[in-house]
Scaffold this active site. Sequence first.
Site, mmCIF file in Angstrom:
data_model
loop_
_atom_site.group_PDB
_atom_site.id
_atom_site.type_symbol
_atom_site.label_atom_id
_atom_site.label_comp_id
_atom_site.label_asym_id
_atom_site.label_seq_id
_atom_site.Cartn_x
_atom_site.Cartn_y
_atom_site.Cartn_z
ATOM 1 N N CYS A 76 0.044 3.813 2.777
ATOM 2 C CA CYS A 76 0.497 3.287 4.073
ATOM 3 C C CYS A 76 1.958 3.655 4.313
ATOM 4 C CB CYS A 76 0.340 1.771 4.132
ATOM 5 S SG CYS A 76 -1.371 1.205 4.010
ATOM 6 N N CYS B 8 0.828 -1.208 0.000
ATOM 7 C CA CYS B 8 0.000 0.000 0.000
ATOM 8 C C CYS B 8 0.868 1.267 0.000
ATOM 9 C CB CYS B 8 -0.911 -0.036 1.228
ATOM 10 S SG CYS B 8 -1.775 1.491 1.593
#
Length: 177
Positions: free
Chosen positions: A103, A100
Amino acid sequence: MALDNCIQLSTAATMCAAASIPKSHYFSSTTNYPQKTSFSTLSLQRLNKSPTPTFRKPFSLTCQARGAVDDVKEVTESSWNNLVVENQKAVLVEFWAPWCGPCKIIEPVIKELAAEYAGKIVCLKLNTDLSPNVASKYGIRSIPTVLFFKNGEKRESVIGAVPKSTLTASIDKYIEV
């Protein structure tokens, strides 16, 4: 490990004090933990042989234990109850995955918050790929998602890579002043 590093640092600081180096040269006056500081060389051999060591070259002293407090621990399905539900402190949990992009953007922000609020809040992260049941239980449909828990109950969620100020405002609601 952190305790070992503290003992090593304490020993080095004691030797510096024995060599009559003022505290202000090896401890920062603005924080509670030692900072990386340069000062003249203190040879351990010379300290043991001579009561007044000579100083020549600069060297650095760093507290290795500081990182042990700042780290954001990984929580899993098996440790969830122990680290989150049964915790009496406020808990911040970041739901993330290694693939991600957002993230990765928010990860350093969470680390900064863990350092700033050390002792006041517990910062954890949960890999949704490895612990899908916990993510499903709390309705995590998008990552990164940050959940705040107080006394084991979910209180608030923040979705996406938000600015540090957004997370700070949420944390301030749940910490005891």
